[in-house]
Design a protein around this motif. Sequence first.
Motif, mmCIF file in Angstrom:
data_model
loop_
_atom_site.group_PDB
_atom_site.id
_atom_site.type_symbol
_atom_site.label_atom_id
_atom_site.label_comp_id
_atom_site.label_asym_id
_atom_site.label_seq_id
_atom_site.Cartn_x
_atom_site.Cartn_y
_atom_site.Cartn_z
ATOM 1 N N ARG A 45 -11.990 38.030 4.231
ATOM 2 C CA ARG A 45 -12.945 36.969 4.542
ATOM 3 C C ARG A 45 -13.789 37.326 5.767
ATOM 4 N NH1 ARG A 45 -11.559 34.419 9.013
ATOM 5 N NH2 ARG A 45 -9.450 34.629 9.741
ATOM 6 N N SER A 47 -15.423 36.400 9.387
ATOM 7 C CA SER A 47 -14.882 35.711 10.554
ATOM 8 C C SER A 47 -15.914 34.690 11.035
ATOM 9 C CB SER A 47 -14.606 36.745 11.651
ATOM 10 O OG SER A 47 -14.225 36.121 12.837
ATOM 11 N N ARG A 49 -16.993 32.139 13.987
ATOM 12 C CA ARG A 49 -16.728 31.934 15.419
ATOM 13 C C ARG A 49 -17.789 31.055 16.069
ATOM 14 N NH1 ARG A 49 -13.156 35.646 17.483
ATOM 15 N NH2 ARG A 49 -12.693 37.370 16.082
ATOM 16 N N HIS A 61 -6.570 24.711 14.561
ATOM 17 C CA HIS A 61 -7.194 25.457 13.464
ATOM 18 C C HIS A 61 -8.069 26.606 13.956
ATOM 19 C CE1 HIS A 61 -5.629 22.497 10.706
ATOM 20 N NE2 HIS A 61 -6.086 21.565 11.516
ATOM 21 N N PHE A 63 -7.551 30.820 14.697
ATOM 22 C CA PHE A 63 -6.677 31.977 14.573
ATOM 23 C C PHE A 63 -6.465 32.626 15.938
ATOM 24 C CE2 PHE A 63 -8.559 31.875 10.215
ATOM 25 C CZ PHE A 63 -7.377 31.687 9.507
ATOM 26 N N SER A 67 -11.169 33.207 15.925
ATOM 27 C CA SER A 67 -12.014 32.760 14.818
ATOM 28 C C SER A 67 -11.486 31.432 14.278
ATOM 29 C CB SER A 67 -12.086 33.826 13.725
ATOM 30 O OG SER A 67 -10.814 34.056 13.167
ATOM 31 N N CYS A 69 -10.374 28.621 11.555
ATOM 32 C CA CYS A 69 -9.717 28.478 10.258
ATOM 33 C C CYS A 69 -10.455 27.364 9.529
ATOM 34 C CB CYS A 69 -8.244 28.140 10.445
ATOM 35 S SG CYS A 69 -7.382 27.889 8.894
ATOM 36 N N HIS A 74 -6.582 29.954 0.414
ATOM 37 C CA HIS A 74 -6.735 31.393 0.642
ATOM 38 C C HIS A 74 -8.151 31.847 0.330
ATOM 39 C CE1 HIS A 74 -2.531 31.929 1.440
ATOM 40 N NE2 HIS A 74 -2.245 31.221 0.361
ATOM 41 N N TRP A 75 -8.533 32.915 0.963
ATOM 42 C CA TRP A 75 -9.876 33.495 0.807
ATOM 43 C C TRP A 75 -10.110 33.923 -0.631
ATOM 44 C CZ3 TRP A 75 -14.549 34.052 2.282
ATOM 45 C CH2 TRP A 75 -15.296 35.164 1.925
ATOM 46 N N TRP A 92 -15.630 21.461 10.759
ATOM 47 C CA TRP A 92 -14.675 21.846 11.803
ATOM 48 C C TRP A 92 -15.174 21.372 13.159
ATOM 49 C CZ3 TRP A 92 -14.121 24.179 16.395
ATOM 50 C CH2 TRP A 92 -12.854 24.616 16.773
#
Length: 106
Positions: A45, A47, A49, A61, A63, A67, A69, A74-75, A92
């Motif tokens: 995937r 990233s 940011r 959430h 990582f 980065s 989540c 799943h990707w 987010w």
Amino acid sequence: MNDRFPQFVLKEYAGKLFWEGVLTTNAKTRYLVNIVYPDSYPNRRPSFRVIEPRIASGSPHVFLDGSLCVFPNHWNSKRCTAPAGVPLVAGWLAMYEVWRRTGRRW
């Protein structure tokens, strides 16, 4: 990406491609966001940011590499593209701002 999110620009740095643009939340906070493609894309995937302002330490959430989540599962390279990720990053950020005000994790 250009059609859906014209504020994002495709850039290249040190041989890596990434999208960079600003997302503004309902609270009028402007976040500079980038989406970096790994060398093994589409097998891994991108990233996502927040570049600025800095995300608070201990944010949910996120990582270990900092980065976000944002993908609920799943990707999957067939469904989870950069344009599909931008609304997830916006969501987010909205939840992040609620967390900052209330301390409630999402």
